[in-house]
Design a protein around this motif. Structure first.
Motif, PDB file in Angstrom:
ATOM      1  N   GLY A  24      -7.776  14.740  62.947  1.00 43.21           N
ATOM      2  CA  GLY A  24      -6.386  14.386  62.698  1.00 43.21           C
ATOM      3  C   GLY A  24      -6.211  14.059  61.223  1.00 43.21           C
ATOM      4  O   GLY A  24      -7.102  13.466  60.605  1.00 43.21           O
ATOM      5  N   THR A  25      -5.078  14.444  60.649  1.00 41.25           N
ATOM      6  CA  THR A  25      -4.914  14.263  59.196  1.00 41.25           C
ATOM      7  C   THR A  25      -3.760  13.359  58.799  1.00 41.25           C
ATOM      8  O   THR A  25      -3.574  13.097  57.611  1.00 41.25           O
ATOM      9  CB  THR A  25      -4.738  15.630  58.498  1.00 41.25           C
ATOM     10  N   TRP A  26      -2.984  12.864  59.746  1.00 40.01           N
ATOM     11  CA  TRP A  26      -1.908  11.938  59.382  1.00 40.01           C
ATOM     12  C   TRP A  26      -2.476  10.531  59.273  1.00 40.01           C
ATOM     13  O   TRP A  26      -3.280  10.135  60.119  1.00 40.01           O
ATOM     14  CB  TRP A  26      -0.800  11.954  60.455  1.00 40.01           C
ATOM     15  N   ASP A  49      -6.115  19.417  62.501  1.00 38.80           N
ATOM     16  CA  ASP A  49      -4.767  19.219  63.029  1.00 38.80           C
ATOM     17  C   ASP A  49      -3.854  18.648  61.946  1.00 38.80           C
ATOM     18  O   ASP A  49      -4.170  17.623  61.334  1.00 38.80           O
ATOM     19  CB  ASP A  49      -4.822  18.256  64.223  1.00 38.80           C
ATOM     20  N   THR A  50      -2.720  19.314  61.720  1.00 35.03           N
ATOM     21  CA  THR A  50      -1.761  18.855  60.728  1.00 35.03           C
ATOM     22  C   THR A  50      -0.350  19.085  61.258  1.00 35.03           C
ATOM     23  O   THR A  50      -0.162  19.375  62.441  1.00 35.03           O
ATOM     24  CB  THR A  50      -1.997  19.563  59.372  1.00 35.03           C
ATOM     25  N   TYR A  54       3.839  15.837  58.311  1.00 36.63           N
ATOM     26  CA  TYR A  54       2.819  15.032  57.645  1.00 36.63           C
ATOM     27  C   TYR A  54       2.889  15.206  56.132  1.00 36.63           C
ATOM     28  O   TYR A  54       2.347  14.375  55.392  1.00 36.63           O
ATOM     29  CB  TYR A  54       1.412  15.426  58.106  1.00 36.63           C
ATOM     30  N   SER A 143       4.483  19.222  71.793  1.00 33.19           N
ATOM     31  CA  SER A 143       3.957  17.886  71.527  1.00 33.19           C
ATOM     32  C   SER A 143       5.016  16.860  71.903  1.00 33.19           C
ATOM     33  O   SER A 143       6.209  17.084  71.667  1.00 33.19           O
ATOM     34  CB  SER A 143       3.584  17.759  70.044  1.00 33.19           C
ATOM     35  N   GLN A 164       0.566  18.042  73.350  1.00 29.65           N
ATOM     36  CA  GLN A 164      -0.142  16.987  72.619  1.00 29.65           C
ATOM     37  C   GLN A 164       0.667  15.698  72.723  1.00 29.65           C
ATOM     38  O   GLN A 164       1.817  15.648  72.300  1.00 29.65           O
ATOM     39  CB  GLN A 164      -0.321  17.396  71.154  1.00 29.65           C
ATOM     40  N   TYR A 190      -3.388  12.648  70.789  1.00 30.28           N
ATOM     41  CA  TYR A 190      -3.373  12.135  69.417  1.00 30.28           C
ATOM     42  C   TYR A 190      -3.470  10.625  69.462  1.00 30.28           C
ATOM     43  O   TYR A 190      -3.210  10.001  70.497  1.00 30.28           O
ATOM     44  CB  TYR A 190      -2.155  12.628  68.641  1.00 30.28           C
ATOM     45  N   SER A 191      -3.873  10.034  68.362  1.00 38.34           N
ATOM     46  CA  SER A 191      -4.250   8.607  68.335  1.00 38.34           C
ATOM     47  C   SER A 191      -5.181   8.304  69.500  1.00 38.34           C
ATOM     48  O   SER A 191      -4.964   7.350  70.261  1.00 38.34           O
ATOM     49  CB  SER A 191      -3.007   7.712  68.389  1.00 38.34           C
ATOM     50  N   THR A 232      -8.007  14.371  68.643  1.00 35.33           N
ATOM     51  CA  THR A 232      -7.965  14.595  67.191  1.00 35.33           C
ATOM     52  C   THR A 232      -7.908  13.264  66.439  1.00 35.33           C
ATOM     53  O   THR A 232      -6.878  12.895  65.875  1.00 35.33           O
ATOM     54  CB  THR A 232      -6.757  15.478  66.810  1.00 35.33           C
ATOM     55  N   LYS A 234      -8.294  10.653  63.463  1.00 29.24           N
ATOM     56  CA  LYS A 234      -8.220  10.762  62.006  1.00 29.24           C
ATOM     57  C   LYS A 234      -9.318   9.918  61.380  1.00 29.24           C
ATOM     58  O   LYS A 234      -9.538   8.768  61.769  1.00 29.24           O
ATOM     59  CB  LYS A 234      -6.846  10.286  61.511  1.00 29.24           C
TER      60      LYS A 234
END
Length: 278
Positions: A24-26, A49-50, A54, A143, A164, A190-191, A232, A234
């Motif tokens: 994860g990139t955020w 993942d982007t 973001y 998502s 997602q 995510y998270s 994912t 980060k």
């Protein structure tokens, strides 16, 4: 298909497999994002993942190029905003994301938020399916779609490969995940490690971590992937990236999985996709 490949990836659509652990990139951006992506690929990651929102697609693309790994060996997921919720708009969204990333195709392209008040997310999904049919993207998905949103897409005759959503042991979203299973929708989490969640100190997680010689974070990520979810997390840390990816050499028992499932609080996702979106 080798046992290793089967255990570290899942099939979204025929012939399209996605690594179960991605980076994860955020909210990383600039050099932090580029360096983290390049470092992650060096550490063995093959899924990044982007998202448009973001603001780091260019930086992610730079990190991928810097890694020296061939484009076809990296699975890129990105997402687009509500400005592009139409059949034609999705094509523009694709062109812009691909340009920012510096690639000529995407592996997975997602509607980031349904924005139901706008009433155009089904059109966006139809545009995505067309992109997939045309070969511009390898797979598509959504998502933050609730079951009510997904039903509209399914009723339009579309098969949704992946959704997602926010999932962690405290916010397990059992009804959401049951709907996914019922309709053959792969869950992306995510998270996946929560946000400073107290659950990390729970005996349901610290116990297996101690027994297996793993970190609590590895136990939670194993909980995700062992149940078929794409996670994912980060991280820009070299050590943490390696730990997060190293979750395929052990298994949790059914009792251990159940104990982590029992940490579910019934709490909703942090953001309500009926009212929030971009």
């Amino acid at each position: 298909m080798s046992e290793v490949l089967e255990s570290t990836t899942t099939e979204l659509t025929p012939g399209v497999r996605v690594p179960l652990i991605g980076l994860g990139t955020w909210p990383m951006a600039g050099e932090e994002a580029a360096a983290a992506v390049s470092r992650a690929i060096a550490n063995g990651y093959r899924h990044i993942d982007t998202a448009e929102n973001y603001g780091n697609e260019e930086d992610v693309g730079e990190g991928i190029r810097r890694s020296g790994i061939a484009r076809q060996d990296i699975f890129i997921t990105t997402k687009f905003n509500r400005d592009w919720h139409s059949r034609e708009g999705v094509l523009t969204a694709f062109e812009r994301s691909a340009h920012r990333l510096g690639v000529d195709y995407l592996d997975l392209f997602l509607v980031h938020w349904p924005n139901p008040a706008q009433g155009r997310f089904v059109e966006a999904c139809e545009g995505l399916r067309q992109l997939a049919d045309d070969g511009a993207i390898r797979a598509w998905g959504v998502s933050n779609f609730k079951p009510a949103h997904l039903r509209h897409v399914l009723d339009a005759g579309l098969t949704v490969p992946v959704n997602q959503v926010q999932v962690d042991p405290a916010r397990g979203q059992p009804d959401q995940l049951a709907f996914h299973r019922q309709h053959g929708i792969t869950t992306g989490a995510y998270s996946p490690l929560g946000r400073n969640g107290d659950f990390m100190a729970s005996p349901a997680i610290t116990g297996p971590a101690r027994e297996l010689g793993r970190t609590p974070g590895q136990i939670v990520l194993r909980w995700h992937v062992q149940q078929g979810r794409i996670a994912t997390p980060k991280s820009a840390s070299d050590a943490r990236q390696r730990q997060n990816l190293d979750v395929f050499g052990f298994e949790l028992t059914q009792e251990q999985l159940a104990a982590i499932n029992a940490l579910e609080t019934g709490g909703p996702p942090r953001l309500d996709s009926d009212t929030f979106g971009h």
